[in-house]
Design a protein around this motif. Structure first.
Motif, PDB file in Angstrom:
ATOM      1  N   GLU A  64      46.947  23.069  22.020  1.00 43.76           N
ATOM      2  CA  GLU A  64      45.573  22.935  21.223  1.00 43.76           C
ATOM      3  C   GLU A  64      44.742  22.063  21.815  1.00 43.76           C
ATOM      4  O   GLU A  64      43.728  21.991  21.581  1.00 43.76           O
ATOM      5  N   SER A  65      45.251  21.243  22.705  1.00 40.12           N
ATOM      6  CA  SER A  65      44.572  20.179  23.389  1.00 40.12           C
ATOM      7  C   SER A  65      44.046  20.311  24.628  1.00 40.12           C
ATOM      8  O   SER A  65      43.147  19.482  25.260  1.00 40.12           O
ATOM      9  N   THR A  66      44.685  21.111  25.549  1.00 37.46           N
ATOM     10  CA  THR A  66      44.356  21.467  26.899  1.00 37.46           C
ATOM     11  C   THR A  66      44.195  22.807  27.113  1.00 37.46           C
ATOM     12  O   THR A  66      44.459  23.889  26.317  1.00 37.46           O
ATOM     13  N   ASP A  67      43.371  23.190  28.220  1.00 34.38           N
ATOM     14  CA  ASP A  67      43.197  24.574  28.862  1.00 34.38           C
ATOM     15  C   ASP A  67      44.346  24.667  29.892  1.00 34.38           C
ATOM     16  O   ASP A  67      44.823  23.962  30.491  1.00 34.38           O
ATOM     17  N   THR A  68      44.732  26.138  29.840  1.00 33.51           N
ATOM     18  CA  THR A  68      45.600  26.725  30.867  1.00 33.51           C
ATOM     19  C   THR A  68      44.924  27.815  31.712  1.00 33.51           C
ATOM     20  O   THR A  68      44.235  28.504  31.468  1.00 33.51           O
ATOM     21  N   ASP A  69      45.598  28.183  32.760  1.00 29.90           N
ATOM     22  CA  ASP A  69      45.203  29.620  33.281  1.00 29.90           C
ATOM     23  C   ASP A  69      45.631  30.782  32.599  1.00 29.90           C
ATOM     24  O   ASP A  69      46.487  30.728  31.598  1.00 29.90           O
ATOM     25  N   THR A  70      44.815  31.764  32.528  1.00 29.09           N
ATOM     26  CA  THR A  70      44.922  32.789  31.616  1.00 29.09           C
ATOM     27  C   THR A  70      44.909  34.122  32.502  1.00 29.09           C
ATOM     28  O   THR A  70      44.430  34.003  33.604  1.00 29.09           O
ATOM     29  N   ALA A  71      45.454  35.110  31.976  1.00 29.36           N
ATOM     30  CA  ALA A  71      45.458  36.672  32.659  1.00 29.36           C
ATOM     31  C   ALA A  71      44.038  36.902  32.843  1.00 29.36           C
ATOM     32  O   ALA A  71      43.695  37.405  34.030  1.00 29.36           O
ATOM     33  N   GLU A  72      43.095  36.716  32.224  1.00 32.05           N
ATOM     34  CA  GLU A  72      41.680  37.038  32.557  1.00 32.05           C
ATOM     35  C   GLU A  72      41.110  36.353  33.784  1.00 32.05           C
ATOM     36  O   GLU A  72      40.636  37.017  34.436  1.00 32.05           O
ATOM     37  N   VAL A 100      42.908  35.442  36.211  1.00 28.86           N
ATOM     38  CA  VAL A 100      43.591  35.937  37.516  1.00 28.86           C
ATOM     39  C   VAL A 100      43.128  37.258  37.810  1.00 28.86           C
ATOM     40  O   VAL A 100      43.058  37.627  38.914  1.00 28.86           O
ATOM     41  N   ILE A 101      42.720  38.050  36.754  1.00 27.45           N
ATOM     42  CA  ILE A 101      42.275  39.387  37.026  1.00 27.45           C
ATOM     43  C   ILE A 101      40.934  39.248  37.755  1.00 27.45           C
ATOM     44  O   ILE A 101      40.573  39.981  38.480  1.00 27.45           O
ATOM     45  N   ASP A 102      40.056  38.177  37.154  1.00 25.33           N
ATOM     46  CA  ASP A 102      38.894  37.885  37.836  1.00 25.33           C
ATOM     47  C   ASP A 102      38.718  37.402  39.347  1.00 25.33           C
ATOM     48  O   ASP A 102      38.520  38.170  40.231  1.00 25.33           O
ATOM     49  N   SER A 103      39.921  36.773  39.612  1.00 30.90           N
ATOM     50  CA  SER A 103      40.117  36.347  40.934  1.00 30.90           C
ATOM     51  C   SER A 103      40.601  37.778  42.030  1.00 30.90           C
ATOM     52  O   SER A 103      40.011  37.689  43.035  1.00 30.90           O
ATOM     53  N   GLU A 114      38.323  33.090  49.465  1.00 32.06           N
ATOM     54  CA  GLU A 114      39.293  32.016  49.824  1.00 32.06           C
ATOM     55  C   GLU A 114      39.665  31.516  48.447  1.00 32.06           C
ATOM     56  O   GLU A 114      41.064  31.223  48.272  1.00 32.06           O
ATOM     57  N   THR A 115      38.791  31.336  47.786  1.00 33.18           N
ATOM     58  CA  THR A 115      38.998  30.426  46.429  1.00 33.18           C
ATOM     59  C   THR A 115      39.705  31.314  45.473  1.00 33.18           C
ATOM     60  O   THR A 115      40.833  30.869  44.798  1.00 33.18           O
ATOM     61  N   ALA A 116      39.440  32.622  45.440  1.00 31.05           N
ATOM     62  CA  ALA A 116      40.033  33.528  44.659  1.00 31.05           C
ATOM     63  C   ALA A 116      41.715  33.662  45.265  1.00 31.05           C
ATOM     64  O   ALA A 116      42.692  33.653  44.512  1.00 31.05           O
ATOM     65  N   ALA A 117      41.795  33.644  46.561  1.00 31.54           N
ATOM     66  CA  ALA A 117      42.996  33.873  46.916  1.00 31.54           C
ATOM     67  C   ALA A 117      44.044  32.720  46.761  1.00 31.54           C
ATOM     68  O   ALA A 117      45.034  32.796  46.276  1.00 31.54           O
ATOM     69  N   ASN A 118      43.524  31.475  46.891  1.00 31.49           N
ATOM     70  CA  ASN A 118      43.924  30.284  46.412  1.00 31.49           C
ATOM     71  C   ASN A 118      44.562  30.419  44.858  1.00 31.49           C
ATOM     72  O   ASN A 118      45.546  29.913  44.699  1.00 31.49           O
ATOM     73  N   ARG A 119      43.540  30.836  44.085  1.00 31.61           N
ATOM     74  CA  ARG A 119      44.082  30.963  42.709  1.00 31.61           C
ATOM     75  C   ARG A 119      45.444  31.954  42.390  1.00 31.61           C
ATOM     76  O   ARG A 119      46.128  31.521  41.955  1.00 31.61           O
ATOM     77  N   ILE A 120      45.051  32.756  43.143  1.00 28.66           N
ATOM     78  CA  ILE A 120      46.268  33.823  43.086  1.00 28.66           C
ATOM     79  C   ILE A 120      47.502  33.289  43.812  1.00 28.66           C
ATOM     80  O   ILE A 120      48.695  33.482  43.274  1.00 28.66           O
ATOM     81  N   CYS A 121      47.482  32.690  44.978  1.00 27.42           N
ATOM     82  CA  CYS A 121      48.516  32.173  45.341  1.00 27.42           C
ATOM     83  C   CYS A 121      49.295  30.933  44.642  1.00 27.42           C
ATOM     84  O   CYS A 121      50.542  30.915  44.425  1.00 27.42           O
ATOM     85  N   ALA A 142      46.899  53.134  46.141  1.00 29.52           N
ATOM     86  CA  ALA A 142      45.854  52.041  45.345  1.00 29.52           C
ATOM     87  C   ALA A 142      46.775  51.363  44.394  1.00 29.52           C
ATOM     88  O   ALA A 142      47.530  51.980  43.775  1.00 29.52           O
ATOM     89  N   LEU A 143      46.623  50.096  44.285  1.00 32.81           N
ATOM     90  CA  LEU A 143      47.588  49.039  43.170  1.00 32.81           C
ATOM     91  C   LEU A 143      46.722  48.611  42.110  1.00 32.81           C
ATOM     92  O   LEU A 143      45.648  48.436  42.179  1.00 32.81           O
ATOM     93  N   ASP A 144      47.281  48.610  40.820  1.00 31.69           N
ATOM     94  CA  ASP A 144      46.506  48.215  39.516  1.00 31.69           C
ATOM     95  C   ASP A 144      46.915  46.630  39.388  1.00 31.69           C
ATOM     96  O   ASP A 144      47.900  46.313  38.897  1.00 31.69           O
ATOM     97  N   TYR A 145      46.039  45.751  39.807  1.00 30.41           N
ATOM     98  CA  TYR A 145      45.894  44.568  39.648  1.00 30.41           C
ATOM     99  C   TYR A 145      45.994  44.166  38.250  1.00 30.41           C
ATOM    100  O   TYR A 145      46.424  42.791  37.814  1.00 30.41           O
ATOM    101  N   MET A 146      45.037  44.833  37.505  1.00 35.96           N
ATOM    102  CA  MET A 146      44.980  44.302  35.883  1.00 35.96           C
ATOM    103  C   MET A 146      46.331  44.321  35.210  1.00 35.96           C
ATOM    104  O   MET A 146      46.508  43.398  34.697  1.00 35.96           O
ATOM    105  N   ALA A 147      47.145  45.222  35.208  1.00 28.62           N
ATOM    106  CA  ALA A 147      48.374  45.360  34.715  1.00 28.62           C
ATOM    107  C   ALA A 147      49.409  44.411  35.248  1.00 28.62           C
ATOM    108  O   ALA A 147      50.231  43.816  34.786  1.00 28.62           O
ATOM    109  N   PHE A 148      49.428  44.277  36.710  1.00 28.96           N
ATOM    110  CA  PHE A 148      50.101  43.103  37.121  1.00 28.96           C
ATOM    111  C   PHE A 148      49.798  41.597  36.490  1.00 28.96           C
ATOM    112  O   PHE A 148      50.649  40.871  36.380  1.00 28.96           O
ATOM    113  N   SER A 149      48.574  41.490  36.490  1.00 35.20           N
ATOM    114  CA  SER A 149      48.239  39.993  36.043  1.00 35.20           C
ATOM    115  C   SER A 149      48.631  39.874  34.851  1.00 35.20           C
ATOM    116  O   SER A 149      49.057  38.926  34.207  1.00 35.20           O
TER     117      SER A 149
END
Length: 898
Positions: free
Chosen positions: A825-833, A835-838, A262-269, A882-889
């Motif tokens: 430089e001052s804050t963090d943001t979501d990264t492709a890595e 989303v791939i983990d999710s 659910e947490t992973a789905a929320n992040r992807i959503c 089968a779908l390639d979620y790494m390339a998509f992210s």
């Protein structure tokens, strides 16, 4: 151990001695004999739930672990580790050795075993065996449960309380009585799998039904074996806490994986929602840009057209069409252009905040392309309006010249009417000498009159030539009439010459002089010409544009009126000649003596024309006075426009300066700046009636054909452009401040940081251009604490920073790009890595994911969004589709292309 309201509580740390607990509860009379039976059933089922993975199981917990083999197998299954090789002998010491290996492994995991020895297990001691299994359950099934850094039991209890809090008739306070009616088990299942149980149909009055429902559903759909007996729970005053905890821990481990999904789905959503919104904004920008550019392309041919029907009415209609365009058609497009720029800036800000690549519109639809097209439109508008006004002035003069041509031609043709017949007449052939001399004198007077009309003919020809030069639309008729007049004039000259020669020949025969008639003719002819010219001048039309011009005409008219006294004397003298003739004819009874042989003019005709002149003078006075009032009114309009324009122009300039100062971040926090800008925006819209009043005055000025104003440097066009620029500047600055607030809030930077960034940027922006040159940027970064060395490495570091803040290599850095860099430089943001983990969690650690898994874990619209855009997986051993979620992210963040 403690007693709380008659309920036994214990932390159950696996360092506590199982036997000591049992003995203490038995001394205090708290031990229920049914607990051992419940523990035996529950622990047996728990062990079998793991042993079945190895293809085996137990039936009697105190007998089947005596040789230590299945005990070691159980520990290998639940730990995933390999224990030492067991002894295969059947002697007692072989069994004790195997059990000791199992107990040593348990101790190696940090478990302190108290009062539990291998001999008791080998001897089949039920209590010791149950204590050992409980210790294993604590270590491998309950220890890993962690909720807000509580102990395992407290964390498991808190988890149950949170999951069942919304459910009616469920109040989990412990692991015995709270689960006795079965509703707590049903609530846990319904909370995570509402499709398996209809909780609304359950009742607290049916505990056995509730328990059986929960146990059956858990065993059938969740792969959780029955570890508790509903009858035992109901028939025991207080169910065994360890048995219930063991069974509940299975629920926790079953649903914890769903929690991660659910947490992973929320992040992807979240990521997909941002991407969908950005795509919507891109589509809206493309639509608005296409519509605006199409409108400009449709409008430009009309503005560039210089075709007209060469009539004043047609030109005035074109001017009215242009006013309608400025009032009704263009203002919505001004708003559309501002909205387009606002949407573009908002989209770029959102892309930066979501760590997406900047949006590049379709070729030809860049903001700069739209600005260039808009500038071309404004240039075409200005040229079109100037052409219209000059065309109206030209056509107005054409109308004036055409009327003047007609008026002079009418007078000339009226004068020439019958002259050819008169000159061709042979009347002198039958006349006496007196008559011949009279005819000669008459002819001389005619020649004088003809010479006097030469100027009028030249004026007619000059007017016709000017009408040809100015391309008058009826120039053909003008040329034809002018040619007729000139041809007739040439014929009159030739006929006059021939008649004079004929009269000269007859004069030698017939000489008779009538001095009075001759004097009358000589004086009456020029006076008559003067009368004709005066009447023509008094009814002559005129065009003036200033008070000075009409004053000049009035002064000339006053000078003319001053000559009327002399003219009256001349008139009286001429009339007196007629009176003398009449007196002589009456006195001497001369037949035909009243007929003047020298002229066709009569005293009656002169009297009529003189009366006309006397009547036309006051009419001319009225016409000039009316024109003077018109010019005075025009002067008032000039002054009204100038007074209003001289107030509106500086006001617009002051507002522009104030908005620019706020945009430089020189006045308080971003909220204060936004508030000030909103106030300025409200003030500007409240000031709009002044612009509308100025438009009304300007319309009156144009309707009055007023083409210059010496009282003001401002024109309506400059004020319109300034007004539109002010509105655009306010909207753009509000959008920039809102984007800065969005950046600050979404990235978690403080107002102090933002103020520091703005102050440093403004300090090095010496010229207040809103951008920094590379060297100014370097000084600004150094002032904010960046260490940029002066060696080659420092220059390379700085060039990398420039590539980020000035990707197009424009040679300068805007504040938005500078703020975006400082924010990253001052804050963090979501990264492709991330989303791939999710996606990897949803895919169960597979390098690919299927459409069914996406539809099961994500909301329908976002699942279909992924299925439509995710490329096929090309790796080995991949199932169909089968779908390639790494390339998509990576494509979401611009690192690759979909």
């Amino acid at each position: 151990m403690m007693m709380d309201n008659g309920v036994i509580t214990n932390n159950y740390e696996y360092g506590d001695g199982y036997m000591e607990q049992e003995e203490e509860w038995e001394r205090e009379g708290l031990l229920d004999p049914a607990w051992e039976k419940q523990q035996k059933k529950t622990f047996t089922a728990w062990c079998n739930s793991h042993l079945r993975k190895a293809g085996t199981g137990i039936e009697n917990i105190e007998d089947d672990f005596r040789n230590g083999l299945k005990l070691m197998l159980l520990l290998e299954v639940i730990s995933g580790e390999t224990l030492p090789k067991p002894d295969r002998g059947k002697m007692r010491f072989h069994k004790i050795a195997n059990v000791n290996k199992a107990l040593d492994f348990i101790a190696s995991k940090g478990v302190k075993l108290v009062s539990i020895g291998a001999e008791e297990i080998v001897d089949g001691n039920l209590k010791m065996t149950l204590g050992m299994i409980w210790t294993i359950i604590l270590r491998f099934a309950i220890q890993d449960i962690s909720v807000e850094e509580m102990t395992a039991k407290e964390g498991l209890l808190l988890w149950c309380q949170r999951k069942t809090a919304p459910y009616k008739n469920v109040n989990v306070q412990n692991f015995h009585l709270s689960f006795k009616d079965g509703l707590a088990f049903c609530a846990l299942i319904h909370r995570h799998r509402p499709d398996l149980i209809d909780y609304s149909k359950l009742s607290k009055d049916n505990p056995l039904e509730n328990l059986n429902t929960a146990f059956d559903v858990a065993e059938k759909y969740l792969d959780i074996p029955r570890m508790l007996d509903p009858d035992d729970l109901q028939n025991t005053a207080m169910p065994d806490e360890r048995a219930v905890m063991t069974y509940v821990s299975s629920y926790y481990h079953c649903f914890s994986g769903a929690q991660k999904a659910e947490t992973a789905a929320n992040r992807i959503c979240k990521v997909l929602k941002v991407n969908q919104e950005n795509e919507r904004l891109m589509e809206e920008y493309e639509r608005l840009a296409s519509d605006l550019l199409d409108w400009i392309r449709r409008t430009m041919p009309w503005l560039n057209s210089r075709q007209t029907d060469n009539s004043l009415a047609g030109c005035q209609k074109k001017l009215e069409d242009y006013r309608t365009y400025r009032r009704k058609h263009k203002p919505p497009r001004v708003e559309q252009k501002a909205k387009l720029e606002t949407n573009f800036n908002t989209l770029q800000t959102k892309l930066r905040l979501s760590n997406r690549p900047a949006y590049m519109p379709t070729e030809g639809k860049m903001v700069s392309d739209i600005a260039q097209a808009w500038k071309g439109l404004e240039i075409a508008e200005k040229a079109f309006e100037e052409w219209l006004l000059s065309e109206m002035m030209r056509l107005e003069r054409l109308e004036y010249l055409a009327q003047k041509f007609k008026h002079k031609a009418d007078i000339h043709e009226d004068w020439t009417r019958g002259k050819e017949e008169m000159l061709q007449s042979q009347d002198f052939r039958q006349c006496k000498l007196y008559d011949i001399k009279a005819l000669k004198k008459k002819h001389e007077a005619f020649e004088s009159d003809l010479a006097a009309h030469q100027d009028r003919v030249e004026q007619i020809a000059a007017i016709a030539q000017e009408l040809n030069t100015l391309e008058y639309h009826e120039v053909g008729a003008v040329n034809a009439r002018c040619q007729r007049i000139c041809g007739q004039w040439d014929r009159l000259g030739a006929l006059t010459q021939r008649r004079r020669l004929a009269l000269d020949d007859a004069e030698r025969v017939l000489e008779q002089i009538d001095l009075l008639h001759l004097e009358f003719a000589k004086r009456a002819a020029p006076f008559n010409n003067w009368l004709d010219g005066t009447r023509e001048d008094l009814v002559d039309m005129f065009i003036v544009h200033t008070i000075e011009e009409i004053s000049g005409l009035m002064d000339a008219h006053a000078r003319f009126k001053a000559t009327l006294g002399e003219a009256d004397k001349e008139y009286q003298a001429i009339v007196n000649l007629v009176h003398q003739v009449e007196s002589i004819v009456k006195q001497h009874q001369i037949p035909g003596g009243l007929e003047n042989p020298y002229t066709t003019l009569t005293a009656h005709e002169l009297n009529r024309k003189w009366s006309d002149v006397r009547q036309l003078v006051p009419q001319r006075d009225g016409t000039l006075a009316a024109e003077l009032r018109k010019q005075q009114n025009n002067e008032n309009l000039r002054r009204q426009f100038a007074e209003k324009a001289n107030a509106v122009g500086p006001w617009i300039e002051r507002q522009m300066d104030a908005v620019t100062a706020i945009g430089m971040g020189l006045q308080g926090s971003l909220e204060d700046q936004l508030h000030r800008l909103k106030e300025y925006e409200a003030g500007v819209y409240a000031y709009k009636p002044h612009i509308e009043e100025l438009e009304r005055i300007h319309q009156a000025v144009q309707e009055g054909m007023i083409f210059e104003n010496r009282y003001s440097q401002y024109t309506m066009e400059t004020l319109r452009v300034g007004w539109e620029q002010l509105l655009t500047s306010i909207n753009r600055t509000i959008n920039e401040v809102e984007n800065q607030i969005l950046t600050r809030d979404s990235k978690g930077i403080t107002q102090e940081q933002l103020t520091e960034f703005r102050a440093s940027f403004n300090h090095f922006d010496k010229n207040r251009t809103g951008r920094l040159a590379p060297e100014e940027l370097k000084s600004c970064l150094v002032s904010l604490g960046y260490s940029i060395g002066k060696d080659r490495q420092g220059e390379l570091d700085f060039q990398r920073i420039l590539a980020v803040v000035d990707p197009n290599n424009t040679g300068y850095v805007s504040f938005d790009a500078f703020l975006d860099f400082m924010t990253r430089e001052s804050t963090d943001t979501d990264t492709a890595e991330q989303v791939i983990d999710s996606f990897r969690i949803l895919a169960g650690d597979k390098p690919y994911i299927t459409a069914d898994e996406l539809r099961r874990e994500l909301p329908p619209d976002q699942a279909e969004y992924c299925v439509a855009r995710m490329p096929p997986y090309r790796g080995p051993n991949a199932p169909p589709h089968a779908l390639d979620y790494m390339a998509f992210s990576t494509a979401l963040y611009g690192e690759t292309d979909l």
